[in-house]
Structures are given as C-alpha cells and as structure tokens.
Design a protein around this motif. Structure first.
Motif, PDB file in Angstrom:
ATOM      1  N   SER A  42      36.766  42.483  34.180  1.00  0.00           N
ATOM      2  CA  SER A  42      35.340  42.501  33.566  1.00  0.00           C
ATOM      3  C   SER A  42      34.743  41.314  33.620  1.00  0.00           C
ATOM      4  O   SER A  42      33.659  41.266  34.114  1.00  0.00           O
ATOM      5  CB  SER A  42      35.458  43.138  32.003  1.00  0.00           C
ATOM      6  N   THR A  43      35.407  40.117  33.223  1.00  0.00           N
ATOM      7  CA  THR A  43      34.670  38.825  33.200  1.00  0.00           C
ATOM      8  C   THR A  43      34.552  38.525  34.713  1.00  0.00           C
ATOM      9  O   THR A  43      33.574  37.907  35.318  1.00  0.00           O
ATOM     10  CB  THR A  43      35.815  37.727  32.891  1.00  0.00           C
ATOM     11  N   LEU A  44      35.482  38.863  35.880  1.00  0.00           N
ATOM     12  CA  LEU A  44      35.082  38.434  37.287  1.00  0.00           C
ATOM     13  C   LEU A  44      33.922  39.436  37.684  1.00  0.00           C
ATOM     14  O   LEU A  44      33.100  38.716  38.490  1.00  0.00           O
ATOM     15  CB  LEU A  44      36.399  38.888  37.949  1.00  0.00           C
ATOM     16  N   ALA A  45      33.878  40.602  37.236  1.00  0.00           N
ATOM     17  CA  ALA A  45      32.407  41.177  37.624  1.00  0.00           C
ATOM     18  C   ALA A  45      31.195  40.573  36.977  1.00  0.00           C
ATOM     19  O   ALA A  45      30.368  40.686  37.649  1.00  0.00           O
ATOM     20  CB  ALA A  45      32.844  42.660  36.994  1.00  0.00           C
ATOM     21  N   PHE A  46      31.336  40.199  35.807  1.00  0.00           N
ATOM     22  CA  PHE A  46      30.227  39.655  35.372  1.00  0.00           C
ATOM     23  C   PHE A  46      29.830  38.303  36.210  1.00  0.00           C
ATOM     24  O   PHE A  46      28.951  38.034  36.299  1.00  0.00           O
ATOM     25  CB  PHE A  46      30.506  39.286  33.820  1.00  0.00           C
TER      26      PHE A  46
END
Length: 341
Positions: A42-46
């Motif tokens: 999720s952090t990589l997508a953000f």
C-alpha cells in the motif's frame, strides 16, 4: 524483619548501563509477515500515486503553489527560530551520529553487531533510493520555481522527494525497529512518526520543499523500514563474518606475542647445624641438596632483658677488666679453691 532497599531511578539507570553477560535470548528479529507485506504494497502504491500526480500536474501541484503563496514563515514569524533548530532532526549527519551512539551502546551491551549493521543498511538504502529519485526527476524547489502552476520537473533540481523527511522517518524509525519489547516498539513508533511529521512540515513552513515533496519523503522512508526484514539474512551473515574476523585477529595477535620465559626452579636450601669444638670450623653456608628436604627451623633462644645484655662494640666489651678474676680450668683456679678449702 529484613526489608529490601527500594531502587531509585538513578540506580535503575546505572543498572541498565551494565553489560549483560551474554546475548539476550528475547531479542526477536522482525519477520516479513503478511501484515508487513500489505503495508509495504500500500505504501508503494501511495508512492507511485504521488509521483504520477506531480507528473501530470494535477490538483496536488496546484495545492503546492497555493501553500507556497501562503508563505507560512510570514504568517507565523514568531516560531521561525524554533523551526530552524527543529528541522535539524531531519539532517542526516547529526541524526546519524546520535542514533549510531545509542545503537553502538546497544551493540556493546548485548554482544551483537546487529543494531549498527541494521542502521548501516537502512542508511545505504536511503542514499541509493532517495538519491536516485531526486536526481532522476530533477524537480526544482519553491524558491527556484520558474513558471507558476508548473510541476518544475526535469529542470536539474534535487528536492523530490524530501530528503529531510525521509531521513527523519528512517533514522528515528530504526530505533522502533530495533526495540526489544512490543511496548517499546509501539511507543518508539509513535514518537518517530510525530518527529518525522514535524520535520516534514518544518520544511514546508520554511519554503524549502513543496508539500508533495514531503508526502513522497514520508512514503520513501516508510518503504525502507518495511523492507528491512528482507535484509536480515544479509545482516546476520555480515555479523558472523565480522565476528569471525575479529576472533582470527585476536588469535594471530596472541600467537605473535612472545611467551614469558620460565624461570628455572631453585634448588631447596638446607641449613647445616654449626660445628662446635673446632676453632677453624667454617661459618655455616647454604648447601644445595639434590633431593628436597624439610627445612629445619631453629627455635629462638631464651629471652633476656636489655639491662642484662653486655653492650658490645667493635673494640670489645666496655666493662673494665677485673684482675682478680681468672678463667675456669686454669692453674690459678686450683690454688684459689685450695685456699678456700
């Protein structure tokens, strides 16, 4: 009734400073669990979403310009001096020295190099990933903007993502990552998050970064912390190699140092009793014996008072000679005895 003394806070602090006899067994190594993988994804997508929003000059870029024109440092000038000092918590040099000192003490106390190696790996990942993104996208800062409303990309800048923010997340977050108990990990995680948030907003206040730079810096630092368990096998192998090298150096140094020469054992000395009845008898000398014997101890003679002793000088006795006294066993002694009889 015996009561135990209550330890003061200072006593507990000094107890913590003592070195543990061996590596504690409760030090757990974080695993790459499903929860951590989900957070990483999720952090990589953000991270990708922030980069894409800036590239297409979306509403996020317009928000950047609005915050820049608002000029927070002019709206609240009374906190400018405090923010100038607070933003140092995101500079790599001072923060790395402070955290390395703490983790170095942890390494010495717990007989392990893992805290220092984990810090080194995290800083290396920070320099590689954030540095590559900065120079790869080349965005200019608010003070060097050339066109109002543009994203200022590919113009030779180096502020996207914010290095201060990413460094604050990684440097202070590594303390929570290396915590030995779940409770300490929760408290340190919250403290590092608040510190990193304050550093990011300080750069926006000072006008050195866009708001989107700070958002991307938070994501970049969090990605490094979440990815550290993947590097734990490398950290463990490096620790084994370094400790083995230290042991080999110690062994080699011990072999090169000359051993102290052994002194030969002295032969036991036996005191011979003095020979009486001979004038030419030599003085008693220590005679070495080929076999060990029990040493003879001479008993002390009868004690005499100081007044009863005859003072002797190198010239002889100081008492006047008596002419009427003769030695026993001589001729004079026989005549005297006859006269007395």
């Amino acid at each position: 009734m015996r009561t135990e003394r209550n330890l003061t806070r200072l006593d507990r602090v000094f107890a913590r400073l003592d070195r543990e006899p061996e590596r504690p067994a409760h030090l757990d190594v974080p695993k790459m669990s499903r929860h951590r993988i989900a957070l990483f994804a999720s952090t990589l997508a953000f991270y990708v979403a922030i980069v894409w929003a800036v590239l297409i000059t979306s509403w996020l870029v317009r928000l950047d310009w609005q915050v820049m024109f608002f000029r927070p440092y002019q709206q609240w000038p009374e906190i400018h001096a405090f923010v100038d000092y607070y933003v140092v918590l995101g500079q790599r040099g001072p923060t790395a020295v402070m955290v390395a000192a703490w983790l170095g003490w942890r390494s010495w106390r717990q007989h392990t190099l893992r805290p220092l190696l984990a810090l080194g790996v995290s800083l290396l990942l920070l320099n590689v990933t954030v540095g590559a993104a900065k120079y790869g996208m080349g965005r200019l800062g608010p003070h060097y903007a050339t066109e109002i409303g543009s994203n200022e990309m590919w113009l030779g800048g180096d502020i996207f993502p914010s290095g201060h923010t990413a460094n604050a997340v990684v440097t202070w977050g590594i303390l929570a990552y290396m915590a030995s108990t779940p409770r300490a990990r929760r408290w340190l995680s919250a403290l590092s998050a608040v510190t990193a948030l304050g550093v990011g907003m300080s750069t926006v206040y000072l006008g050195t970064h866009w708001l989107s730079d700070v958002l991307l810096g938070w994501a970049a630092g969090l990605l490094i912390l979440l990815a550290l368990p993947w590097f734990e096998p490398l950290i463990s192998r490096s620790e084994t190699v370094l400790l083995g090298l230290r042991d080999r150096v110690r062994d080699r140094r011990g072999r090169t140092e000359p051993a102290p020469a052994k002194q030969p054992a002295a032969a036991p000395v036996v005191l011979l009793p003095p020979v009486t009845g001979r004038k030419d008898a030599p003085a008693c000398e220590p005679v070495p014996s080929s076999r060990p014997r029990t040493p003879a101890y001479l008993a002390p003679g009868p004690h005499t008072a100081r007044g009863e002793r005859t003072p002797v000088t190198p010239a002889g006795s100081r008492r006047p000679p008596h002419s009427d006294r003769v030695l026993r066993g001589t001729a004079g002694s026989g005549s005297n005895s006859t006269a007395r009889s």
